[in-house]
Design a protein around this motif. Structure first.
Motif, PDB file in Angstrom:
ATOM      1  N   SER B  75       0.966  -0.965   0.135  1.00 34.84           N
ATOM      2  CA  SER B  75       0.110   0.061   0.316  1.00 34.84           C
ATOM      3  C   SER B  75       0.860   1.293  -0.182  1.00 34.84           C
ATOM      4  O   SER B  75       0.762   2.464   0.144  1.00 34.84           O
ATOM      5  N   TYR B  76       1.918   1.335   1.019  1.00 30.67           N
ATOM      6  CA  TYR B  76       2.987   2.433   1.074  1.00 30.67           C
ATOM      7  C   TYR B  76       3.516   2.600  -0.622  1.00 30.67           C
ATOM      8  O   TYR B  76       3.098   4.387  -0.265  1.00 30.67           O
ATOM      9  N   LYS B  98      -6.517   2.604  -4.394  1.00 30.26           N
ATOM     10  CA  LYS B  98      -6.196   0.638  -3.880  1.00 30.26           C
ATOM     11  C   LYS B  98      -5.501   0.486  -3.157  1.00 30.26           C
ATOM     12  O   LYS B  98      -5.208  -0.443  -2.026  1.00 30.26           O
ATOM     13  N   ALA B  99      -4.547   2.057  -2.822  1.00 27.38           N
ATOM     14  CA  ALA B  99      -3.930   2.260  -1.519  1.00 27.38           C
ATOM     15  C   ALA B  99      -4.509   1.644  -0.032  1.00 27.38           C
ATOM     16  O   ALA B  99      -4.359   0.958   0.744  1.00 27.38           O
ATOM     17  N   PRO B 104      -6.571  -0.317   5.029  1.00 31.14           N
ATOM     18  CA  PRO B 104      -6.962   1.816   4.824  1.00 31.14           C
ATOM     19  C   PRO B 104      -6.655   2.416   6.408  1.00 31.14           C
ATOM     20  O   PRO B 104      -7.460   3.055   6.977  1.00 31.14           O
ATOM     21  N   ASN B 105      -6.775   1.250   7.380  1.00 32.77           N
ATOM     22  CA  ASN B 105      -5.798   2.212   9.044  1.00 32.77           C
ATOM     23  C   ASN B 105      -4.775   3.119   8.670  1.00 32.77           C
ATOM     24  O   ASN B 105      -5.049   3.939   8.912  1.00 32.77           O
ATOM     25  N   ARG B 106      -3.954   2.550   7.336  1.00 31.81           N
ATOM     26  CA  ARG B 106      -2.843   3.561   7.458  1.00 31.81           C
ATOM     27  C   ARG B 106      -3.515   4.493   6.528  1.00 31.81           C
ATOM     28  O   ARG B 106      -2.994   6.237   6.444  1.00 31.81           O
ATOM     29  N   GLN B 107      -4.152   3.887   5.345  1.00 26.81           N
ATOM     30  CA  GLN B 107      -4.103   4.933   3.976  1.00 26.81           C
ATOM     31  C   GLN B 107      -5.362   6.204   4.031  1.00 26.81           C
ATOM     32  O   GLN B 107      -4.945   6.770   2.956  1.00 26.81           O
ATOM     33  N   PHE B 113      -6.363  13.382   4.284  1.00 28.94           N
ATOM     34  CA  PHE B 113      -5.753  14.723   4.332  1.00 28.94           C
ATOM     35  C   PHE B 113      -5.862  15.047   3.023  1.00 28.94           C
ATOM     36  O   PHE B 113      -5.599  16.360   3.152  1.00 28.94           O
ATOM     37  N   MET B 114      -5.397  14.436   2.109  1.00 23.95           N
ATOM     38  CA  MET B 114      -4.713  14.836   1.324  1.00 23.95           C
ATOM     39  C   MET B 114      -5.987  15.541  -0.691  1.00 23.95           C
ATOM     40  O   MET B 114      -6.259  16.599  -0.579  1.00 23.95           O
TER      41      MET B 114
END
Lengths: 161, 280
Positions: B75-76, B98-99, B104-107, B113-114
């Motif tokens: 995902s990163y 996709k990320a 989902p917890n990280r992205q 934010f984006m």
């Protein structure tokens, strides 16, 4: 016939997998860079590397474009994002335009040409771009920047960056 | 061991960029994409690539594509593929989606934010922030809480009352965690601004002054405090704050947010606004 259909499908799939399609030529935007100026060739930098964001806030630009749209017969019937990427050349003018059109779900779309050209003219009318130079101070650098306008429910609701 | 991974990674990138399919197959088969050391090496590889080619380059995209060819569920790397595009105004949310689908917890917080700061898609950001809150309760992204981003999103779509609620929550959490008087000046500023738009002048004045106390050269609270005093017909006081905002701007002070070099934060001002009010 099958080959043509397969090829067409393949091309559509390729277009879909690309990040986004530049639609500048389809809308008749100026995509030239060196035709109308005497700028030196060289690497094109990014506005943020030189703190060269347009010196007027996007809040102020939004107000200006909202005020301006009132006096024009333009349909804002579709939601989404109209983004112009361009190069600010050594004369401080926006040139070499690219155009990206997305709906509110960030999928490729098209917008009314009158609206696109209205926003294009708005950008072309901005003349406060910073002139940036290299470390020696001898050479003016060309740099990329962009403006993105978000349309929602018949209004331009935001301008980025 | 790490060196071996870095070497393997370099070899993969080399192989992919040279379209040598057979060599690539051999190396790919040896990589465990879920291995944290491999992931760490890949991230380090990208970090180095940033200095070699810059992340706005086509080469950067090739690096990401190569890594994703090897590990499509990393995902990163999807995030890193999307990030420079979005920062440059090309809203590649497909890669970011996709990320999110992978991690989902990280992205999801990052996508929120984006949307909030970069594409200024406040409605989209609010949806993502709601989901992120469910996944990572009380979480945050880029030095601020989810409540902060919800507050500024509501404020940006003209819902000042909702903005006040979330920004109050953001400030209260900081007071509890770090002690009264140690809240972030941007949190205090936006809370003051939300009160101002909600026509709660007293609270607006309180938080805008608190923001200035935390960061005296902060142009925005000085400017909006000037607006507040102008509304109260205290013209001399208003002029003082406008001039302080102008002086701060002229001396290069700003919001002090890392991403401010790319994009204006909501309600950020420039010299134009101040010149206009001083003229009036």
């Amino acid at each position: 016939m099958k080959i043509i259909v397969s090829l067409f499908t393949f091309l559509i799939c390729q277009l879909y997998t690309l990040a986004q399609v530049n639609q500048a030529s389809m809308y008749g935007l100026d995509t030239s860079f060196l035709n109308y100026n005497t700028c030196e060739l060289g690497a094109i930098h990014e506005y943020f590397s030189y703190h060269a964001k347009y010196p007027e806030s996007t809040m102020s630009l939004l107000k200006r474009v909202q005020d301006s749209v009132v006096s024009h017969p333009i349909a804002l019937s579709k939601n989404g994002f109209i983004t112009f990427r361009f190069t600010v050349n050594c004369q401080g003018k926006a040139s070499h335009f690219k155009l990206y059109l997305l709906d509110e779900n960030y999928a490729e779309t098209i917008f009314d040409k009158t609206l696109v050209l209205f926003l294009y003219d708005f950008i072309k009318g901005l003349n406060g771009w910073k002139i940036i130079k290299d470390k020696s101070g001898q050479h003016i650098l060309n740099y990329n920047s962009y403006f993105s306008f978000q349309i929602k429910d018949g209004k331009i609701i935001s301008v980025a960056p | 061991m790490v060196k071996l991974y870095l070497w393997l990674l370099s070899l993969c990138l080399f192989c992919f960029n040279n379209s040598n399919a057979s060599a690539q197959e051999v190396v790919v088969s040896k990589i465990d994409c879920l291995d944290s050391k491999w992931q760490e090496s890949a991230e380090q590889g990208l970090f180095h690539a940033q200095y070699a080619t810059g992340y706005m380059s086509e080469e950067w995209q090739s690096h990401c594509d190569s890594l994703l060819h090897i590990c499509p569920n990393f995902s990163y790397i999807w995030e890193m593929k999307a990030m420079p595009h979005i920062k440059g105004g090309i809203y590649d949310f497909a890669s970011l989606n996709k990320a999110v689908s992978i991690n989902p917890n990280r992205q999801l917080p990052y996508r929120a934010f984006m949307k909030c700061i970069f594409s200024k898609d406040y409605y989209g950001a609010l949806l993502d922030l709601d989901s992120a809150e469910q996944l990572v309760h009380g979480g945050g992204i880029m030095d601020h809480s989810f409540s902060f981003y919800k507050g500024i999103s509501y404020l940006s779509i003209g819902k000042a009352d909702s903005a006040v609620l979330y920004l109050q929550k953001d400030v209260a959490e900081q007071s509890k965690r770090m002690g009264l008087g140690n809240e972030h000046y941007n949190s205090l500023f936006y809370l003051g601004l939300a009160h101002l738009y909600a026509q709660q002048t007293k609270q607006a004045e309180r938080y805008l002054l608190a923001s200035i106390k935390a960061y005296s050269k902060f142009p925005e609270p000085n400017y909006y405090l000037g607006i507040l005093y102008l509304q109260k017909n205290e013209r001399l006081k208003a002029k003082t704050y406008f001039q302080m905002a102008q002086s701060a701007l002229n001396n290069g002070y700003n919001m002090n947010e890392d991403n401010n070099i790319y994009v204006d934060y909501p309600f950020q001002i420039s010299a134009v606004e101040i010149e206009q009010v001083l003229k009036e």
